[in-house]
Design a protein around this motif. Structure first.
Motif, PDB file in Angstrom:
ATOM      1  N   PHE A 329     -27.223 -32.361  18.354  1.00  0.00           N
ATOM      2  CA  PHE A 329     -27.182 -32.054  16.922  1.00  0.00           C
ATOM      3  C   PHE A 329     -25.987 -31.153  16.664  1.00  0.00           C
ATOM      4  O   PHE A 329     -25.699 -30.240  17.445  1.00  0.00           O
ATOM      5  CB  PHE A 329     -28.478 -31.357  16.480  1.00  0.00           C
ATOM      6  N   ARG A 330     -25.288 -31.416  15.543  1.00  0.00           N
ATOM      7  CA  ARG A 330     -24.051 -30.679  15.245  1.00  0.00           C
ATOM      8  C   ARG A 330     -24.056 -30.116  13.841  1.00  0.00           C
ATOM      9  O   ARG A 330     -24.671 -30.646  12.922  1.00  0.00           O
ATOM     10  CB  ARG A 330     -22.826 -31.585  15.362  1.00  0.00           C
ATOM     11  N   GLN A 331     -23.312 -29.029  13.704  1.00  0.00           N
ATOM     12  CA  GLN A 331     -22.958 -28.481  12.396  1.00  0.00           C
ATOM     13  C   GLN A 331     -21.828 -27.493  12.631  1.00  0.00           C
ATOM     14  O   GLN A 331     -21.944 -26.616  13.497  1.00  0.00           O
ATOM     15  CB  GLN A 331     -24.138 -27.771  11.721  1.00  0.00           C
ATOM     16  N   GLY A 332     -20.725 -27.640  11.888  1.00  0.00           N
ATOM     17  CA  GLY A 332     -19.585 -26.771  12.114  1.00  0.00           C
ATOM     18  C   GLY A 332     -19.148 -26.858  13.572  1.00  0.00           C
ATOM     19  O   GLY A 332     -18.935 -27.944  14.113  1.00  0.00           O
ATOM     20  N   ASP A 333     -19.051 -25.704  14.237  1.00  0.00           N
ATOM     21  CA  ASP A 333     -18.672 -25.666  15.646  1.00  0.00           C
ATOM     22  C   ASP A 333     -19.897 -25.401  16.527  1.00  0.00           C
ATOM     23  O   ASP A 333     -19.765 -24.886  17.637  1.00  0.00           O
ATOM     24  CB  ASP A 333     -17.613 -24.570  15.871  1.00  0.00           C
ATOM     25  N   ILE A 334     -21.058 -25.767  16.043  1.00  0.00           N
ATOM     26  CA  ILE A 334     -22.312 -25.510  16.764  1.00  0.00           C
ATOM     27  C   ILE A 334     -22.833 -26.821  17.341  1.00  0.00           C
ATOM     28  O   ILE A 334     -22.898 -27.838  16.631  1.00  0.00           O
ATOM     29  CB  ILE A 334     -23.386 -24.922  15.823  1.00  0.00           C
ATOM     30  N   ASN A 335     -23.212 -26.790  18.595  1.00  0.00           N
ATOM     31  CA  ASN A 335     -23.836 -27.936  19.248  1.00  0.00           C
ATOM     32  C   ASN A 335     -25.189 -27.507  19.819  1.00  0.00           C
ATOM     33  O   ASN A 335     -25.268 -26.582  20.630  1.00  0.00           O
ATOM     34  CB  ASN A 335     -22.960 -28.450  20.390  1.00  0.00           C
ATOM     35  N   THR A 440     -21.242 -22.228  10.643  1.00  0.00           N
ATOM     36  CA  THR A 440     -19.943 -22.486  11.251  1.00  0.00           C
ATOM     37  C   THR A 440     -19.907 -22.324  12.759  1.00  0.00           C
ATOM     38  O   THR A 440     -19.141 -23.009  13.443  1.00  0.00           O
ATOM     39  CB  THR A 440     -18.886 -21.546  10.648  1.00  0.00           C
ATOM     40  N   ALA A 441     -20.670 -21.380  13.304  1.00  0.00           N
ATOM     41  CA  ALA A 441     -20.604 -21.085  14.739  1.00  0.00           C
ATOM     42  C   ALA A 441     -21.847 -20.307  15.137  1.00  0.00           C
ATOM     43  O   ALA A 441     -22.638 -19.896  14.279  1.00  0.00           O
ATOM     44  CB  ALA A 441     -19.353 -20.277  15.065  1.00  0.00           C
ATOM     45  N   ILE A 442     -22.025 -20.120  16.428  1.00  0.00           N
ATOM     46  CA  ILE A 442     -23.086 -19.235  16.912  1.00  0.00           C
ATOM     47  C   ILE A 442     -22.539 -17.818  16.901  1.00  0.00           C
ATOM     48  O   ILE A 442     -21.556 -17.508  17.564  1.00  0.00           O
ATOM     49  CB  ILE A 442     -23.552 -19.643  18.323  1.00  0.00           C
ATOM     50  N   ASP A 443     -23.170 -16.953  16.109  1.00  0.00           N
ATOM     51  CA  ASP A 443     -22.723 -15.568  16.014  1.00  0.00           C
ATOM     52  C   ASP A 443     -23.178 -14.767  17.222  1.00  0.00           C
ATOM     53  O   ASP A 443     -22.388 -14.067  17.845  1.00  0.00           O
ATOM     54  CB  ASP A 443     -23.262 -14.922  14.734  1.00  0.00           C
ATOM     55  N   HIS A 444     -24.465 -14.836  17.538  1.00  0.00           N
ATOM     56  CA  HIS A 444     -24.963 -14.142  18.724  1.00  0.00           C
ATOM     57  C   HIS A 444     -26.257 -14.764  19.197  1.00  0.00           C
ATOM     58  O   HIS A 444     -26.915 -15.530  18.477  1.00  0.00           O
ATOM     59  CB  HIS A 444     -25.130 -12.631  18.496  1.00  0.00           C
ATOM     60  N   ILE A 445     -26.584 -14.434  20.443  1.00  0.00           N
ATOM     61  CA  ILE A 445     -27.796 -14.928  21.085  1.00  0.00           C
ATOM     62  C   ILE A 445     -28.592 -13.712  21.533  1.00  0.00           C
ATOM     63  O   ILE A 445     -28.033 -12.774  22.122  1.00  0.00           O
ATOM     64  CB  ILE A 445     -27.451 -15.829  22.288  1.00  0.00           C
ATOM     65  N   ALA A 446     -29.881 -13.701  21.250  1.00  0.00           N
ATOM     66  CA  ALA A 446     -30.739 -12.579  21.629  1.00  0.00           C
ATOM     67  C   ALA A 446     -31.659 -13.017  22.760  1.00  0.00           C
ATOM     68  O   ALA A 446     -32.395 -14.001  22.618  1.00  0.00           O
ATOM     69  CB  ALA A 446     -31.556 -12.100  20.431  1.00  0.00           C
ATOM     70  N   GLN A 447     -31.604 -12.283  23.844  1.00  0.00           N
ATOM     71  CA  GLN A 447     -32.426 -12.597  25.008  1.00  0.00           C
ATOM     72  C   GLN A 447     -33.388 -11.453  25.282  1.00  0.00           C
ATOM     73  O   GLN A 447     -33.024 -10.276  25.213  1.00  0.00           O
ATOM     74  CB  GLN A 447     -31.546 -12.875  26.229  1.00  0.00           C
ATOM     75  N   THR A 448     -34.612 -11.814  25.595  1.00  0.00           N
ATOM     76  CA  THR A 448     -35.683 -10.844  25.802  1.00  0.00           C
ATOM     77  C   THR A 448     -36.090 -10.835  27.260  1.00  0.00           C
ATOM     78  O   THR A 448     -36.128 -11.883  27.915  1.00  0.00           O
ATOM     79  CB  THR A 448     -36.883 -11.192  24.906  1.00  0.00           C
ATOM     80  N   MET A 449     -36.397  -9.652  27.761  1.00  0.00           N
ATOM     81  CA  MET A 449     -36.736  -9.495  29.181  1.00  0.00           C
ATOM     82  C   MET A 449     -37.599  -8.255  29.336  1.00  0.00           C
ATOM     83  O   MET A 449     -37.656  -7.404  28.437  1.00  0.00           O
ATOM     84  CB  MET A 449     -35.461  -9.342  29.999  1.00  0.00           C
ATOM     85  N   PRO A 450     -38.286  -8.121  30.466  1.00  0.00           N
ATOM     86  CA  PRO A 450     -38.957  -6.846  30.734  1.00  0.00           C
ATOM     87  C   PRO A 450     -37.939  -5.714  30.720  1.00  0.00           C
ATOM     88  O   PRO A 450     -36.793  -5.885  31.144  1.00  0.00           O
ATOM     89  CB  PRO A 450     -39.561  -7.045  32.129  1.00  0.00           C
ATOM     90  N   TYR A 451     -38.372  -4.560  30.254  1.00  0.00           N
ATOM     91  CA  TYR A 451     -37.442  -3.445  30.095  1.00  0.00           C
ATOM     92  C   TYR A 451     -36.722  -3.095  31.389  1.00  0.00           C
ATOM     93  O   TYR A 451     -35.536  -2.765  31.382  1.00  0.00           O
ATOM     94  CB  TYR A 451     -38.204  -2.229  29.564  1.00  0.00           C
TER      95      TYR A 451
END
Length: 635
Positions: A329-335, A440-451
């Motif tokens: 799936f696409r939009q702008g520069d995002i895949n 337009t693009a992926i600004d950021h990715i948030a990843q969750t983990m044990p502290y």
């Protein structure tokens, strides 16, 4: 480069510590006396155990409150030293650390202390042993490595040398370049630790908040540049006192330690090429040019719901994999890829976590070079191999067992879609994709983990790529606290969120998804209002934000009423950086799906570089209102 680590730096029994240290690739180990005393292992057996793990004992420590004592305390100190020397001979250690005294009856005077060490050196040399003197940052009379060196210099004994510790030098704000004047052959040992900059008692800071080089705020690179300039060729050893590490997984802590030493010395040789650094050659860090794609692992039954959600965000289907059930799936520069395979890594990820982000691909100038750097830093090569006629895309194990793919920028990245995907009857694949809702693009990715894994994954990203860290933040969740650390590596922005409580939304995501990593993806837009309107037309369900937020927003920022009304009507949150005139940040969240994942849309204006931390408590509260009550089973 001979690497070492103190047993006190790693959790577990002495046997477990040694196993973890050996598995991480260290050459040697400092035996912390308390670890030995707490065990029931005989001295000679401990020596054999260390050697059986392929390690050597680089240091026995600590020997406290020795120098400058009046009689009869002085006689007792020498008697204690003799007993320690006998023990070292049984264990097979040849160097002891003597830390500067804090004894209330110790007396100052460089010559007095030097005489004590000269006598101690003679006793040690008779048994083939050496003595290293370290200046504790809180020492009674000696708390500076320059004074410790003067004691060693005046003692003038070949069995007496200096031990340097980065924390004791940098924690007191002593310029590391003062080390450069010390002869390298008089430095017997170097201990390394970093730490966050916190104003507190030096002893408490040292005993609870040290961390691995590169995980804190001290100039450990500058310290090691100065040490290397002396010609020192001995071990580089980690001595890290940290409450989280004491409760962490021994192998993870040890692996982080080894990675931190390798990355540290790589920074040293690149910062000062004239220095001699005994480290194998491997590529330098590179910036990330863009996020090439994000892949979701799901099932045939759950795929239609995910596809519908993507369509409400304005994505259009743009291709199907030649040999695998993967849709693009696409939009702008995002895949965005959606994988419904019933075998291989994606299926394993789905079975383990449910619908989740299984792969993130990053476009870099030289994918093979970044992969080689990752392997040199002891990252795990990972992922399924290519099928016949398909591109080979190197991968490393990422957060939560996910896969981090590496693709080349330019033609190589474009060829992925040409070689591996079919586009018959779908949107064109050349250039940017359809604008859809203006994402337009992926600004950021948030990843969750044990502290307790946050520092580990911060180190992973910050050493693998050319990256910078933002200050760690505390985010108030309605049910606890979440720590957040943002790392930026070129076009990759990743926020690492450590769940400290199981009832927080981050903690519940980890529980419900059985440890999946990526909890949310933020897309960029150039016009948040137009995008919000288009998303509403497409049926996108925005996260409802309470009216109280907008009343407070008007009071805090003095925005015009019509602007407040426009934001409120679209559930858009607002922030700005008062230190950057003209900056602004807009956020629009979707409702949670699967086991607590969600999408975010953001617009940055005027150099705003944060992530809307001030809005996090209100977003979390809004999500909490939509969540199932605590204690209710999943359906």
């Amino acid at each position: 480069m001979k690497t070492s680590i103190a047993t006190v730096s790693v959790a577990g029994t002495l046997q477990e510590k040694l196993e973890a240290i050996a598995a991480a690739g260290f050459d040697g180990v400092e035996i912390f006396e308390q670890d030995f005393i707490a065990s029931d292992i005989a001295p000679a057996d401990l020596g054999r155990m260390v050697r059986d793990h392929g390690l050597e004992i680089t240091l026995f420590q600590p020997f406290r409150d020795f120098e400058g004592l009046p009689a009869p305390l002085r006689d007792r100190a020498f008697a204690r030293a003799r007993r320690k020397f006998d023990l070292m001979c049984e264990i097979g250690a040849d160097l002891v650390l003597v830390c500067s005294s804090v004894h209330p009856e110790s007396m100052g005077g460089i010559d007095r202390l030097a005489d004590d060490f000269a006598e101690l050196g003679t006793i040690a040399a008779a048994q083939g042993l050496r003595v290293g003197f370290e200046a504790l940052a809180w020492g009674r009379h000696i708390n500076d490595h320059r004074d410790a060196w003067e004691v060693v210099r005046r003692a003038d004994h070949p069995a007496v040398g200096l031990i340097l510790d980065s924390f004791h030098t940098l924690g007191r704000g002593i310029a590391p370049d003062t080390i450069r004047a010390i002869p390298g052959d008089r430095i017997f040992f170097v201990q390394l630790a970093d730490a966050p900059k916190i104003e507190m008692d030096l002893l408490y800071w040292s005993r609870h908040f040290r961390n691995m080089p590169g995980e804190g705020d001290l100039d450990v690179t500058g310290f090691m540049r100065a040490v290397a300039a002396t010609g020192y060729k001995g071990p580089l050893s980690l001595e890290v006192f940290n409450d989280e590490f004491r409760a962490g997984l021994p192998r993870l802590v040890a692996l982080d330690g080894h990675r931190s030493l390798v990355a540290l010395m790589d920074r040293v040789r690149r910062a000062e090429p004239a220095l001699s650094v005994d480290l194998p050659a491997f590529p330098p860090p590179e910036p990330v040019k863009r996020v090439a794609f994000v892949e979701f692992a799901t099932s045939a039954d759950e795929a239609p719901q995910l596809a519908t959600l993507l369509e409400t965000l304005g994505f259009a289907e743009a291709g199907n994999h030649r040999s695998k059930p993967v849709r693009r799936f696409r939009q702008g520069d995002i895949n965005i890829l959606m994988n419904t395979a019933t075998d291989g890594f994606a299926h394993t990820a789905y079975v383990n976590h449910g619908t989740c982000v299984s792969e993130i691909a990053l476009a870099v100038p030289d994918a093979k070079a970044v992969f080689a750097r990752g392997v040199a830093l002891r990252a795990d090569p990972f992922g399924d191999g290519p099928g016949p006629g398909e591109l080979s895309i190197p991968g490393l194990r990422g957060v939560g067992g996910s896969l981090l793919r590496l693709v080349d920028t330019g033609d190589s990245a474009a060829s992925l879609w040409k070689v591996d995907f079919l586009t018959a009857g779908l949107v064109e694949t050349e250039g940017e994709g359809p604008m859809g809702a203006g994402l337009t693009a992926i600004d950021h990715i948030a990843q969750t983990m044990p502290y307790d894994e946050m520092l580990s994954w911060t180190l992973f990203y910050s050493t693998l790529f050319e990256a910078e860290k933002m200050p760690m933040l505390d985010v108030a969740d309605p049910d606890g606290l979440v720590r957040s650390q943002a790392v930026r590596a070129g076009a990759l922005r990743v926020t690492l969120n450590g769940a400290q409580g199981p009832r927080t939304l981050a903690g519940r995501f980890l529980t419900d998804s059985f440890g999946a990593a990526t909890q949310h993806i933020a897309f960029a837009t150039d016009d948040i209002l137009a995008t919000a309107d288009r998303l509403a037309e497409l049926g996108f369900a925005a996260l409802p934000i309470g009216a109280n937020y907008y009343d407070d927003l008007a009071a805090r920022f003095g925005l015009p009423p019509e602007r407040i009304a426009a934001l409120k009507a679209r559930n858009i949150l607002y922030d700005r950086d008062e230190a950057v005139p003209g900056s602004a940040f807009f956020q629009l969240y979707g409702r949670p799906f699967a086991d607590g994942m969600f999408f975010e849309i953001v617009e940055r204006r005027g150099g705003y570089d944060g992530y809307g931390a001030a809005n996090a408590p209100f977003r979390l509260a809004a999500q909490r209102r939509l969540a199932r009550p605590s204690g209710f089973p999943r359906v």
